[in-house]
Design a protein around this motif. Structure first.
Motif, PDB file in Angstrom:
ATOM      1  N   TYR A 142      -5.626  -5.434   0.865  1.00  0.00           N
ATOM      2  CA  TYR A 142      -6.281  -3.680   0.206  1.00  0.00           C
ATOM      3  C   TYR A 142      -4.629  -3.390  -1.002  1.00  0.00           C
ATOM      4  CZ  TYR A 142      -5.015   1.213   0.510  1.00  0.00           C
ATOM      5  OH  TYR A 142      -5.332   2.324   0.119  1.00  0.00           O
ATOM      6  N   ILE A 143      -4.297  -4.376  -1.981  1.00  0.00           N
ATOM      7  CA  ILE A 143      -2.933  -3.692  -2.803  1.00  0.00           C
ATOM      8  C   ILE A 143      -3.941  -4.362  -3.619  1.00  0.00           C
ATOM      9  CG2 ILE A 143      -0.944  -5.019  -3.993  1.00  0.00           C
ATOM     10  CD1 ILE A 143       0.663  -4.955  -1.389  1.00  0.00           C
ATOM     11  N   LYS A 144      -4.411  -5.478  -3.891  1.00  0.00           N
ATOM     12  CA  LYS A 144      -4.945  -6.175  -5.134  1.00  0.00           C
ATOM     13  C   LYS A 144      -6.605  -4.885  -5.405  1.00  0.00           C
ATOM     14  CE  LYS A 144      -7.856 -10.007  -6.990  1.00  0.00           C
ATOM     15  NZ  LYS A 144      -8.610 -11.592  -6.773  1.00  0.00           N
ATOM     16  N   LYS A 145      -6.714  -4.641  -4.420  1.00  0.00           N
ATOM     17  CA  LYS A 145      -8.440  -3.672  -4.447  1.00  0.00           C
ATOM     18  C   LYS A 145      -7.364  -2.325  -4.906  1.00  0.00           C
ATOM     19  CE  LYS A 145     -12.090  -1.299  -2.568  1.00  0.00           C
ATOM     20  NZ  LYS A 145     -12.865  -1.112  -1.169  1.00  0.00           N
ATOM     21  N   ALA A 146      -5.722  -1.831  -4.804  1.00  0.00           N
ATOM     22  CA  ALA A 146      -5.744  -1.032  -5.553  1.00  0.00           C
ATOM     23  C   ALA A 146      -5.369  -0.039  -6.882  1.00  0.00           C
ATOM     24  CB  ALA A 146      -4.482  -0.101  -4.381  1.00  0.00           C
ATOM     25  N   PHE A 147      -4.970  -1.884  -6.827  1.00  0.00           N
ATOM     26  CA  PHE A 147      -4.326  -2.545  -8.652  1.00  0.00           C
ATOM     27  C   PHE A 147      -5.262  -2.209  -9.683  1.00  0.00           C
ATOM     28  CE2 PHE A 147      -0.065  -3.969  -8.186  1.00  0.00           C
ATOM     29  CZ  PHE A 147       0.604  -2.912  -7.446  1.00  0.00           C
ATOM     30  N   ASN A 148      -6.887  -2.794  -8.961  1.00  0.00           N
ATOM     31  CA  ASN A 148      -7.834  -2.907  -9.858  1.00  0.00           C
ATOM     32  C   ASN A 148      -9.099  -1.081  -9.401  1.00  0.00           C
ATOM     33  OD1 ASN A 148      -7.908  -4.874 -10.961  1.00  0.00           O
ATOM     34  ND2 ASN A 148      -7.473  -5.576  -9.265  1.00  0.00           N
ATOM     35  N   GLU A 149      -8.256  -0.700  -8.894  1.00  0.00           N
ATOM     36  CA  GLU A 149      -9.018   0.794  -8.401  1.00  0.00           C
ATOM     37  C   GLU A 149      -9.737   1.413  -9.422  1.00  0.00           C
ATOM     38  OE1 GLU A 149      -8.696   5.416  -6.694  1.00  0.00           O
ATOM     39  OE2 GLU A 149      -7.513   4.170  -6.624  1.00  0.00           O
ATOM     40  N   GLY A 150     -11.398   1.852  -9.875  1.00  0.00           N
ATOM     41  CA  GLY A 150     -11.845   1.895 -11.038  1.00  0.00           C
ATOM     42  C   GLY A 150     -13.043   1.571 -11.446  1.00  0.00           C
ATOM     43  N   MET A 151     -12.261  -0.421 -11.882  1.00  0.00           N
ATOM     44  CA  MET A 151     -12.582  -1.301 -12.660  1.00  0.00           C
ATOM     45  C   MET A 151     -13.476  -2.462 -11.894  1.00  0.00           C
ATOM     46  SD  MET A 151     -10.144  -0.568 -14.766  1.00  0.00           S
ATOM     47  CE  MET A 151     -10.029   0.991 -14.324  1.00  0.00           C
ATOM     48  N   GLY A 224       8.347  -3.120  -7.433  1.00  0.00           N
ATOM     49  CA  GLY A 224       8.352  -2.017  -7.596  1.00  0.00           C
ATOM     50  C   GLY A 224       7.624  -0.758  -7.418  1.00  0.00           C
ATOM     51  N   ASP A 225       8.384   0.197  -8.096  1.00  0.00           N
ATOM     52  CA  ASP A 225       7.662   1.543  -8.003  1.00  0.00           C
ATOM     53  C   ASP A 225       6.635   1.962  -7.928  1.00  0.00           C
ATOM     54  OD1 ASP A 225      10.091   2.276  -8.914  1.00  0.00           O
ATOM     55  OD2 ASP A 225       9.600   2.996 -10.887  1.00  0.00           O
ATOM     56  N   GLN A 226       5.541   1.270  -7.786  1.00  0.00           N
ATOM     57  CA  GLN A 226       3.717   1.230  -7.436  1.00  0.00           C
ATOM     58  C   GLN A 226       4.301   0.856  -5.812  1.00  0.00           C
ATOM     59  OE1 GLN A 226       2.172   3.309  -9.678  1.00  0.00           O
ATOM     60  NE2 GLN A 226       4.205   2.630 -10.274  1.00  0.00           N
ATOM     61  N   ILE A 227       4.362  -0.289  -5.830  1.00  0.00           N
ATOM     62  CA  ILE A 227       4.610  -0.555  -4.175  1.00  0.00           C
ATOM     63  C   ILE A 227       5.425   0.167  -3.363  1.00  0.00           C
ATOM     64  CG2 ILE A 227       5.655  -2.541  -2.325  1.00  0.00           C
ATOM     65  CD1 ILE A 227       3.098  -3.234  -4.187  1.00  0.00           C
ATOM     66  N   GLU A 228       6.372   0.987  -3.434  1.00  0.00           N
ATOM     67  CA  GLU A 228       6.662   2.180  -2.961  1.00  0.00           C
ATOM     68  C   GLU A 228       5.923   2.765  -2.855  1.00  0.00           C
ATOM     69  OE1 GLU A 228      10.727   5.314  -3.906  1.00  0.00           O
ATOM     70  OE2 GLU A 228      11.133   3.491  -4.137  1.00  0.00           O
ATOM     71  N   ALA A 264      -6.197   4.493  -9.768  1.00  0.00           N
ATOM     72  CA  ALA A 264      -5.533   5.449  -9.181  1.00  0.00           C
ATOM     73  C   ALA A 264      -4.131   5.376  -8.530  1.00  0.00           C
ATOM     74  CB  ALA A 264      -6.195   6.549  -8.771  1.00  0.00           C
ATOM     75  N   ILE A 265      -2.862   5.547  -8.267  1.00  0.00           N
ATOM     76  CA  ILE A 265      -1.866   4.537  -7.636  1.00  0.00           C
ATOM     77  C   ILE A 265      -2.086   6.115  -6.493  1.00  0.00           C
ATOM     78  CG2 ILE A 265      -0.026   3.563  -6.947  1.00  0.00           C
ATOM     79  CD1 ILE A 265      -2.157   1.550  -7.998  1.00  0.00           C
ATOM     80  N   GLY A 266      -1.431   5.827  -4.847  1.00  0.00           N
ATOM     81  CA  GLY A 266      -1.233   6.657  -3.850  1.00  0.00           C
ATOM     82  C   GLY A 266      -0.202   6.133  -2.746  1.00  0.00           C
ATOM     83  N   PRO A 267      -0.467   6.909  -2.162  1.00  0.00           N
ATOM     84  CA  PRO A 267       0.063   5.832  -0.186  1.00  0.00           C
ATOM     85  C   PRO A 267      -1.261   6.007   0.608  1.00  0.00           C
ATOM     86  CG  PRO A 267       1.709   8.209  -0.866  1.00  0.00           C
ATOM     87  CD  PRO A 267       0.358   8.471  -1.841  1.00  0.00           C
ATOM     88  N   PRO A 280       2.624  11.862  -4.636  1.00  0.00           N
ATOM     89  CA  PRO A 280       0.871  11.932  -5.017  1.00  0.00           C
ATOM     90  C   PRO A 280       1.352  10.800  -5.689  1.00  0.00           C
ATOM     91  CG  PRO A 280       3.181  12.704  -6.776  1.00  0.00           C
ATOM     92  CD  PRO A 280       3.996  12.029  -5.697  1.00  0.00           C
ATOM     93  N   LYS A 281      -0.961  11.594  -5.666  1.00  0.00           N
ATOM     94  CA  LYS A 281      -1.788   9.804  -5.935  1.00  0.00           C
ATOM     95  C   LYS A 281      -1.958  10.631  -7.900  1.00  0.00           C
ATOM     96  CE  LYS A 281      -6.039   7.660  -5.398  1.00  0.00           C
ATOM     97  NZ  LYS A 281      -7.195   7.508  -4.192  1.00  0.00           N
ATOM     98  N   PHE A 282      -1.368   9.220  -8.587  1.00  0.00           N
ATOM     99  CA  PHE A 282      -1.738   9.409  -9.845  1.00  0.00           C
ATOM    100  C   PHE A 282      -2.260   8.347 -10.623  1.00  0.00           C
ATOM    101  CE2 PHE A 282       2.690   8.500  -8.363  1.00  0.00           C
ATOM    102  CZ  PHE A 282       2.657   7.125  -8.505  1.00  0.00           C
TER     103      PHE A 282
END
Length: 309
Positions: A142-151, A224-228, A264-267, A280-282
């Motif tokens: 899931y984390i790998k997919k989220a880090f590549n979202e839109g790619m 890091g902040d994105q995992i938070e 796009a990173i969000g909860p 927020p998602k950003f």
């Protein structure tokens, strides 16, 4: 009190569940932990130690003697004001990225071809991704997919790895300057091969600065902040700093795994049922624009300042 040390060789054995639980607890309570028996060959670690030290001595040391921190410290001593330098770090640093190899140090034989810790760190972070995802109740990858979202379609940009190589040279007045000011890391996960002779790295735990104890050939992991954000605050990115030292040239090799700048990173959608989304998602690139100017400031305003989707 010492940060947790986890034997990573047990992740695929009979103690897998306990190891996963230990990793989860370390992420929740510390945001930092150390891995031993991580699978990165000791021969490679020793080679990287030598390469980074050789690089500093042959390509960086003389330039540091006339660097901004040195000049500012000398000016401060001349003023004799009793103040402390708060806006600079007593650090020599360069970053290795695949797309900027022309900017890599060129005179240290083998540096480009043999900074293999980054490659091995990629493999370790893939395993850590699976461990963290499972601990958070997320599907594998899931984390790998989220880090590549839109790619997925154009492949133009992807989540990326890089390596930050730092040295903290001896400082004649360590009480007047920081080695590296307190901050959290902006991206995903950092795998740090720190100096096992000279200390100085500290993490903030319950309002107290705790030494990250040197452990021979261990790899320090920090969130890091994105995992938070992805974990909706269950895993916290930890404040950490480096103290300047009067003796010793402290080495630090940090390999980081960050989202694509377009991701796009969000909860995570699969967070605790009924829980409110705290972030927020950003777009990660937008967050980095904010972080560049607020790295050493409280992190909560950064999350609020970035444009939400």
């Amino acid at each position: 009190m010492a940060i947790p040390v986890i034997d990573f060789s047990k992740i695929n054995g009979e103690e897998r569940e306990k190891t996963l639980s230990d990793i989860a607890r370390a992420c929740e309570e510390w945001g930092f932990f150390q891995l031993v028996n991580h699978g990165i060959p000791l021969e490679l670690l020793n080679k990287v130690k030598k390469l980074s030290s050789d690089c500093y001595k042959t390509e960086r040391e003389e330039a540091f003697k006339t660097s901004t921190p040195v000049k500012l410290l000398n000016e401060l001593l001349h003023k004799n004001s009793g103040e402390k330098l708060e806006s600079v770090d007593w650090e020599d640093v360069f970053t290795l990225l695949d797309h900027n190899q022309n900017e890599w140090p060129s005179n240290t034989s083998g540096l480009k071809g043999d900074v293999g810790v980054q490659r091995r760190s990629e493999e370790a972070s893939e395993q850590d991704d699976g461990s963290d995802g499972r601990n958070l109740g997320l599907p594998k990858g899931y984390i790998k997919k989220a880090f590549n979202e839109g790619m997925e379609e154009d492949g133009e940009e992807t989540a990326f790895f890089g390596t930050k190589v730092s040295h903290y040279p001896p400082c004649p007045h360590p009480e007047l300057v920081n080695g590296l000011r307190a901050h959290t890391d902006a991206g995903g996960v950092v795998l740090l091969f720190q100096d096992d002779e000279y200390d100085g790295l500290q993490v903030l735990k319950d309002g107290e600065w705790i030494d990250v104890q040197p452990v021979h050939n261990a790899i320090v992991i920090n969130i890091g902040d994105q995992i938070e954000v992805l974990s909706n605050g269950r895993y916290k990115s930890a404040w950490h700093r480096v103290l300047a030292r009067e003796e010793g040239n402290r080495r630090s090799i940090a390999s980081f795994y960050n989202p694509s700048y377009k991701a796009a990173i969000g909860p995570a959608a699969v967070s605790e049922e009924g829980s409110e989304k705290k972030y927020p998602k950003f777009v990660f690139g937008d967050y980095m624009d904010i972080y560049a100017n607020q790295k050493f400031m409280p992190k909560e305003p950064r999350f609020l300042a970035v444009k939400s989707l």
